[in-house]
Design an enzyme around this catalytic site. Structure first.
Site, PDB file in Angstrom:
ATOM      1  N   CYS A   2       0.779  -1.265   0.040  1.00 48.81           N
ATOM      2  CA  CYS A   2       0.007  -0.035   0.006  1.00 48.81           C
ATOM      3  C   CYS A   2       0.932   1.138   0.116  1.00 48.81           C
ATOM      4  CB  CYS A   2      -1.052  -0.066   1.327  1.00 48.81           C
ATOM      5  SG  CYS A   2      -1.966  -1.383   1.348  1.00 48.81           S
ATOM      6  N   ARG A  27       3.616   0.139  -5.096  1.00 49.21           N
ATOM      7  CA  ARG A  27       3.183  -0.444  -3.773  1.00 49.21           C
ATOM      8  C   ARG A  27       2.101  -1.433  -3.709  1.00 49.21           C
ATOM      9  NH1 ARG A  27       6.752   1.824   0.721  1.00 49.21           N
ATOM     10  NH2 ARG A  27       5.451   0.616   2.143  1.00 49.21           N
ATOM     11  N   TRP A  75      -3.104  -2.740  -1.708  1.00 48.80           N
ATOM     12  CA  TRP A  75      -2.815  -4.044  -2.051  1.00 48.80           C
ATOM     13  C   TRP A  75      -3.819  -4.806  -0.853  1.00 48.80           C
ATOM     14  CZ3 TRP A  75      -1.091  -8.447   0.677  1.00 48.80           C
ATOM     15  CH2 TRP A  75      -0.660  -9.410  -0.087  1.00 48.80           C
ATOM     16  N   ASN A 101      -1.788   1.431   6.188  1.00 47.66           N
ATOM     17  CA  ASN A 101      -0.634   0.390   5.635  1.00 47.66           C
ATOM     18  C   ASN A 101      -0.589  -0.682   6.937  1.00 47.66           C
ATOM     19  OD1 ASN A 101       0.939  -1.195   4.294  1.00 47.66           O
ATOM     20  ND2 ASN A 101       2.559   0.121   4.052  1.00 47.66           N
ATOM     21  N   GLY A 102      -0.512  -1.845   6.675  1.00 50.93           N
ATOM     22  CA  GLY A 102      -0.479  -3.134   7.817  1.00 50.93           C
ATOM     23  C   GLY A 102      -1.804  -3.777   8.027  1.00 50.93           C
ATOM     24  N   GLU A 487      16.872 -17.077  -9.215  1.00 56.13           N
ATOM     25  CA  GLU A 487      16.339 -15.856  -9.276  1.00 56.13           C
ATOM     26  C   GLU A 487      15.672 -15.896 -10.982  1.00 56.13           C
ATOM     27  OE1 GLU A 487      15.791 -13.391  -7.911  1.00 56.13           O
ATOM     28  OE2 GLU A 487      15.669 -11.652  -9.427  1.00 56.13           O
ATOM     29  N   LYS A 491      12.174 -14.553 -11.556  1.00 56.67           N
ATOM     30  CA  LYS A 491      11.889 -13.392 -12.663  1.00 56.67           C
ATOM     31  C   LYS A 491      10.878 -13.734 -13.582  1.00 56.67           C
ATOM     32  CE  LYS A 491      12.966 -10.689 -11.171  1.00 56.67           C
ATOM     33  NZ  LYS A 491      13.667 -10.429  -9.587  1.00 56.67           N
ATOM     34  N   GLU A 494       7.238 -13.953 -12.083  1.00 56.50           N
ATOM     35  CA  GLU A 494       6.329 -13.075 -11.568  1.00 56.50           C
ATOM     36  C   GLU A 494       6.054 -11.887 -12.560  1.00 56.50           C
ATOM     37  OE1 GLU A 494       8.420 -10.533  -8.624  1.00 56.50           O
ATOM     38  OE2 GLU A 494      10.330 -10.940  -9.740  1.00 56.50           O
ATOM     39  N   HIS A 510      17.030 -36.241  -9.150  1.00 53.30           N
ATOM     40  CA  HIS A 510      16.263 -36.840  -7.751  1.00 53.30           C
ATOM     41  C   HIS A 510      14.896 -36.298  -7.782  1.00 53.30           C
ATOM     42  CE1 HIS A 510      20.080 -37.971  -5.811  1.00 53.30           C
ATOM     43  NE2 HIS A 510      20.736 -36.652  -6.329  1.00 53.30           N
TER      44      HIS A 510
END
Ligand code: M6R
Length: 614
Positions: A2, A27, A75, A101-102, A487, A491, A494, A510
């Site tokens: 947020c 955000r 968010w 926010n929170g 990574e 990437k 997302e 395995h």
């Protein structure tokens, strides 16, 4: 998570709040809303589900000539992304507006109490109870700052809150409770700002004050005062921030992600500037102002971080073990706290965080603080909470990173970790002058090597065209290439929403090998190092099962020609520094596949840049 912005001053508040939200949209972007004081000092409130453009369209031509206001990009945690759940939230009389926010962890109990006395709630959010609580205190005669101070202890969980009231137009009261993202107050010329992060303030001012947990800012047109939780006045010096506002705009690039990928030679250069020198080889980290004997006493290092930062931390673990010869482990910060880690004052905890506000990482740091550990943060955000908790910070020096997918801060953090490990190795006598010289010279070559890796862009764009339709990818690497495989997979997932997994190549046989067929491309990091032959065998195993392989090799290495389907040759660098070039094609491949698939590259669905909830 947020974004929060607030303004009080002589300029029209509406456009400033909306523009601030634009800078904060990374955000959270489920919905957005504003509350402005109109000329009658009543609240004008507008909200819209979805991206900020929807709110912009809704308020076009309608913004009142307000002198103060607040805004929020959301968010969602509690309640779906709808207009009704968008912030700001108001009390039943419409006199108090709150952005937040929170998570208010005890909101259900608080809500039931208000409902029992006849209050109606119009959203499904936890935030709305804060407006009710503030209004209750205002009705008892408190002013807004005191109402906030008395309300905060009633809220369980970590929060960042900004509130306004029609009883006091032009006044913003902001509070930071625990580690749910920061609050920064900006000082302009005859105007003041509050924001969840610096990026929103950069066009207006670089003179700022960061709130610590438990602190309240009472922001008015003519000045700002600060209170602690007991109501005592606090003196907080204004800091001058070095960030360059130009860095937070896209310029000639179509997306922030592409711009930030291209900034990486400069990030690497800034990372070594003033830290590394030759003849004789030296490493200087003046920011590591920690007593030498404390650094010499370290017996163990624990690195923590989340997502991309955890992948950097995994590279950092190699550096610490290799150069400083200290036993090192790496942990996902969200797991670390809950497994009752064994820590003591001879443990160095290195936390890696772009934002310095990721709540999982901050809780891990809190655990380390309680155990008396020495703490170093690798961070990109001056003034952030991680930098306040740590004994010292080695900055990533990457400038503002706006795309939700981290790119340049990974390079910035790996350079910082390399420098830190060399510094510790030098101090503890585990590095010979020749080794130090080799690493320093190698690090000074990295900015141009990254520049050379970026020359692969056209080839990767073409490759992306051929691979964009696949729905599953595997990324493989060994040693320092393993975190690169992780990574690469992160990437791709997302930004393009393609299923991808990163594995240590030795692990493939395995289990994951069962997945291999012509429908699952494998990106194999096979740079020239001690593990190259083993990596080559793994690639052969994939090919034997009709897998398609994109191999990343070192220039001049032809051993995979005719074996891998596609080969990308990267500039030769020291083996220890290979992650710094190997990450570049991973980023470009993800970017161009995402663009091909029409994905929202800079703001992928469901994500937020700074994760301030557990
Ligand atoms: O701000 P932080 O570095 O603490 O953020 C940690 C992760 O949320 C972050 O690295 C995330 O995984 C990346 N944005 C993914 O690209």
């Amino acid at each position: 998570m947020c974004g929060i912005i607030g303004y009080t001053g002589r300029r029209p508040a509406g456009p400033i709040v909306i523009e601030g939200l634009r800078r904060l949209e990374y955000r959270g972007y489920d919905s957005a809303g504003i509350a402005l004081f109109d000329s009658d000092h009543e609240l004008y409130v507008a909200k819209a589900t979805g991206k900020l453009d929807n709110l912009d369209a809704r308020v076009e031509g309608q913004l009142p000539p307000a002198v103060a206001g607040i805004g929020h990009t959301r968010w969602a945690t509690h309640g779906a992304p709808t207009d009704g759940n968008a912030h700001p939230h108001l009390d039943p009389t419409g006199r108090v507006a709150v952005v937040h926010n929170g998570i208010v962890e005890n909101f259900e109990a608080l809500r039931r109490r208000f409902e029992a006395q006849g209050d109606r709630f119009i959203s499904d959010t936890d935030t709305e109870v804060i407006a009710h609580l503030l209004a209750e205190r205002l009705a008892l005669g408190d002013d807004l700052a005191e109402a906030m101070r008395v309300t905060i202890p009633l809220l369980e969980g970590a929060q960042a809150i900004v509130a306004v009231s029609v009883d006091d137009p032009g006044r913003l009261v902001a509070a930071r409770v625990g580690n749910a993202g920061g609050i920064v107050v900006g000082y302009g010329d005859g105007e003041h700002f509050v924001a969840s992060d610096l990026a929103a303030l950069l066009p207006h001012t670089r003179r700022v004050v960061f709130l610590d947990p438990g602190q309240i800012a009472d922001v008015r047109l003519d000045g700002v005062s600060y209170l602690d939780a007991a109501g005592h006045a606090l003196e907080k010096p204004i800091e001058l921030q070095p960030f360059d506002p130009v860095a937070a705009v896209k310029g000639r690039y179509k997306h922030f992600m592409l711009k930030e990928i291209h900034e990486q030679p400069d990030v690497a250069l800034d990372g070594v500037r003033g830290r590394y020198s030759t003849d004789p080889a030296r490493i200087e980290l003046p920011e590591l102002a920690i007593d030498r004997t404390r650094l010499e006493r370290i017996q163990r290092v624990v690195l923590v971080g989340m997502g991309t930062s955890m992948h950097s931390a995994t590279v950092g673990r190699h550096y610490i073990e290799r150069f400083a010869r200290i036993p090192a482990e790496v942990d996902n910060a969200a797991e670390f706290r809950y497994r009752e880690p064994v820590l003591d004052d001879r443990t160095l905890v290195i936390s890696v965080a772009q934002s310095g506000e990721t709540v999982d990482t901050l809780w891990a740091m809190e655990e380390a603080r309680r155990a008396g550990c020495l703490q170093v943060a690798i961070c990109n955000t001056p003034g952030s909470q991680a930098t306040r908790v740590a004994d010292a910070t080695v900055f990533m020096r990457a400038g503002p990173e706006i795309a939700v997918a981290s790119t340049k801060t990974m390079v910035g953090s790996m350079v910082a970790l390399h420098a830190l490990a060399l510094h510790l190795g030098h101090l503890r006598g585990t590095l010979t002058p020749d080794q130090l010289s080799e690493q320093v010279t190698g690090a000074l070559h990295i900015p141009s090597a990254i520049g050379d890796a970026l020359l692969l862009e056209e080839a990767i764009e073409e490759l992306a065209g051929r691979y964009a339709e696949y729905e599953d990818f595997l990324f493989l690497g060994r040693g320092l290439a393993y975190p690169m495989a992780l990574e690469g997979a992160l990437k791709l997932k997302e930004v393009s929403y393609i299923h991808a997994e990163g594995y240590a190549a030795g692990e493939m046989k395995h289990g994951p090998i069962a997945l291999i067929d012509e429908h699952m491309p494998v990106v194999a990091v096979a740079l020239d190092d001690d593990l190259h032959d083993k990596m080559r065998s793994n690639i052969e195993q994939v090919k034997a099962r009709r897998g398609r392989v994109i191999a990343l090799v070192t220039e001049g290495d032809t051993s995979l020609d005719g074996v891998a389907d596609d080969v990308l040759a990267l500039p030769r660098v020291l083996p220890a520094l290979q992650p710094l070039v190997a990450v570049i094609p991973m980023q470009l491949l993800s970017y161009y596949i995402a663009v091909r698939r029409g994905a929202d590259v800079d703001q992928p669905r469901n994500l937020a840049k700074t994760v301030t909830v557990e």
